[in-house]
Motif scaffolding. Structure first.
Motif, PDB file in Angstrom:
ATOM      1  N   GLU A 176       0.820  -1.206   0.000  1.00 20.25           N
ATOM      2  CA  GLU A 176       0.000   0.000   0.000  1.00 20.25           C
ATOM      3  C   GLU A 176       0.859   1.263   0.000  1.00 20.25           C
ATOM      4  O   GLU A 176       0.482   2.280  -0.598  1.00 20.25           O
ATOM      5  N   ALA A 177       2.039   1.201   0.621  1.00 23.91           N
ATOM      6  CA  ALA A 177       2.929   2.363   0.616  1.00 23.91           C
ATOM      7  C   ALA A 177       3.412   2.664  -0.803  1.00 23.91           C
ATOM      8  O   ALA A 177       3.496   3.830  -1.217  1.00 23.91           O
ATOM      9  N   ARG A 178       3.720   1.623  -1.576  1.00 24.57           N
ATOM     10  CA  ARG A 178       4.172   1.831  -2.956  1.00 24.57           C
ATOM     11  C   ARG A 178       3.051   2.388  -3.815  1.00 24.57           C
ATOM     12  O   ARG A 178       3.275   3.258  -4.666  1.00 24.57           O
ATOM     13  N   GLU A 179       1.837   1.907  -3.591  1.00 27.96           N
ATOM     14  CA  GLU A 179       0.702   2.444  -4.350  1.00 27.96           C
ATOM     15  C   GLU A 179       0.468   3.916  -4.013  1.00 27.96           C
ATOM     16  O   GLU A 179       0.257   4.742  -4.904  1.00 27.96           O
ATOM     17  N   ASP A 180       0.501   4.248  -2.724  1.00 29.10           N
ATOM     18  CA  ASP A 180       0.224   5.622  -2.305  1.00 29.10           C
ATOM     19  C   ASP A 180       1.268   6.610  -2.815  1.00 29.10           C
ATOM     20  O   ASP A 180       0.932   7.747  -3.162  1.00 29.10           O
ATOM     21  N   THR A 181       2.534   6.196  -2.837  1.00 25.32           N
ATOM     22  CA  THR A 181       3.611   7.136  -3.158  1.00 25.32           C
ATOM     23  C   THR A 181       4.075   7.093  -4.606  1.00 25.32           C
ATOM     24  O   THR A 181       4.700   8.050  -5.075  1.00 25.32           O
ATOM     25  N   VAL A 182       3.764   6.021  -5.327  1.00 25.89           N
ATOM     26  CA  VAL A 182       4.266   5.876  -6.698  1.00 25.89           C
ATOM     27  C   VAL A 182       3.135   5.634  -7.704  1.00 25.89           C
ATOM     28  O   VAL A 182       3.009   6.347  -8.713  1.00 25.89           O
ATOM     29  N   VAL A 183       2.303   4.649  -7.433  1.00 29.85           N
ATOM     30  CA  VAL A 183       1.298   4.230  -8.416  1.00 29.85           C
ATOM     31  C   VAL A 183       0.199   5.268  -8.583  1.00 29.85           C
ATOM     32  O   VAL A 183      -0.126   5.677  -9.714  1.00 29.85           O
ATOM     33  N   PHE A 184      -0.399   5.717  -7.484  1.00 35.00           N
ATOM     34  CA  PHE A 184      -1.504   6.670  -7.600  1.00 35.00           C
ATOM     35  C   PHE A 184      -1.051   8.024  -8.146  1.00 35.00           C
ATOM     36  O   PHE A 184      -1.760   8.614  -8.971  1.00 35.00           O
ATOM     37  N   PRO A 185       0.117   8.546  -7.740  1.00 30.65           N
ATOM     38  CA  PRO A 185       0.586   9.778  -8.391  1.00 30.65           C
ATOM     39  C   PRO A 185       0.805   9.602  -9.888  1.00 30.65           C
ATOM     40  O   PRO A 185       0.551  10.524 -10.672  1.00 30.65           O
ATOM     41  N   ALA A 186       1.276   8.414 -10.304  1.00 32.10           N
ATOM     42  CA  ALA A 186       1.503   8.168 -11.724  1.00 32.10           C
ATOM     43  C   ALA A 186       0.192   8.162 -12.498  1.00 32.10           C
ATOM     44  O   ALA A 186       0.152   8.555 -13.674  1.00 32.10           O
ATOM     45  N   LEU A 187      -0.884   7.730 -11.848  1.00 31.31           N
ATOM     46  CA  LEU A 187      -2.189   7.719 -12.526  1.00 31.31           C
ATOM     47  C   LEU A 187      -2.568   9.119 -12.978  1.00 31.31           C
ATOM     48  O   LEU A 187      -3.121   9.301 -14.078  1.00 31.31           O
ATOM     49  N   ARG A 188      -2.281  10.126 -12.167  1.00 30.48           N
ATOM     50  CA  ARG A 188      -2.588  11.511 -12.533  1.00 30.48           C
ATOM     51  C   ARG A 188      -1.902  11.909 -13.837  1.00 30.48           C
ATOM     52  O   ARG A 188      -2.420  12.723 -14.599  1.00 30.48           O
ATOM     53  N   GLU A 189      -0.739  11.336 -14.067  1.00 37.66           N
ATOM     54  CA  GLU A 189       0.085  11.750 -15.196  1.00 37.66           C
ATOM     55  C   GLU A 189      -0.275  11.059 -16.505  1.00 37.66           C
ATOM     56  O   GLU A 189       0.127  11.521 -17.569  1.00 37.66           O
ATOM     57  N   VAL A 190      -1.017   9.947 -16.431  1.00 40.88           N
ATOM     58  CA  VAL A 190      -1.258   9.165 -17.650  1.00 40.88           C
ATOM     59  C   VAL A 190      -2.696   9.256 -18.151  1.00 40.88           C
ATOM     60  O   VAL A 190      -3.013   8.663 -19.192  1.00 40.88           O
TER      61      VAL A 190
END
Length: 242
Positions: A176-190
């Motif tokens: 969940e830490a990886r999703e919160d800090t990397v995956v979900f922010p990346a969603l904004r960009e794509v």
């Protein structure tokens, strides 16, 4: 996640309150300044900024974190030879199954991960996350099987339960830490601003379809009830002594 009542007493979905256009979501996608500006404008007009897709998913991670705390408490009791609180553990595993695995993770697998793969972003990370979803479901199934209906203990294996809960915690904390800090922010960009806003509507509609208009609130209250039963609800008890 509650709907806001209108003057006539009817409920309005939270995201419909503002009448915000895709321009508001554009601020979220473009970066913090745009989002802050939208928030300030909404605050000055007395309206509420809608929950964004990442924020929605991160709130659901909060429910997961609280169940992990329950698992830690059960492990502690096993380690000191106490009786396994089968009913509380069974209810906790049911929350994981219904709210996390069958709702939260399905949203990620259907709407978040495919968009990252299509954009060629974090493909290896997404593959690992999906594998971990599968492993987590296996562990949850075993916990539910071993705790039966939560009232009998004939199938309880404290050693097996401890191993499964410890493995679940060890996997899901970094997950969940990886999703919160990397995956979900990346969603904004794509995704486009329009699609970003639409995802928020989809996430909320799916939550209401599965759990009702007060789904998230009800789930938090259910977890809180389990915490109270186990004596781990009071936040102050986790403060280190000076």
């Amino acid at each position: 996640m509650d709907p806001m009542p209108q003057p006539d007493g009817t409920a309005v979905p939270r995201r419909d309150l503002l009448g915000l256009s895709a321009a508001v979501a554009a601020g979220a996608v473009a970066g913090a300044p745009g989002l802050v500006g939208a928030e300030a404008q909404a605050a000055s007009s007395g309206t509420e900024v809608p929950v964004t897709p990442p924020e929605d998913l991160m709130q659901e991670h909060g429910v997961l974190k609280r169940v992990l705390l329950v698992y830690r408490e059960v492990i502690r009791r096993i380690d000191i030879g106490d009786q396994v609180p089968a009913q509380e553990l069974h209810r906790s595993a049911q929350i994981i199954r219904r709210f996390i695995e069958e709702h939260h993770e399905e949203l990620e697998e259907q709407y978040v991960f495919p968009r990252l793969r299509e954009a060629g972003r974090l493909v290896r990370t997404v593959d690992v996350l999906v594998t971990q979803h599968d492993r987590g479901r296996e562990i949850t199934r075993r916990i539910l099987d071993m705790t039966g209906d939560g009232t009998t203990s004939y199938r309880l294996d404290p050693g097996g339960l401890r191993k499964d809960m410890a493995a679940f915690i060890r996997m899901y904390e970094p997950h969940e830490a990886r999703e919160d800090t990397v995956v979900f922010p990346a969603l904004r960009e794509v995704v486009s601003a329009k699609e970003f806003n639409e995802l928020g509507d989809i996430f909320e509609e799916e939550e209401h379809r599965r759990f009702g208009a007060n789904g998230f609130k009800d789930m938090v209250e259910e977890v809180a009830g389990i915490e109270k039963s186990l004596g781990i609800y009071e936040l102050s008890q986790f403060t280190p002594k000076a």
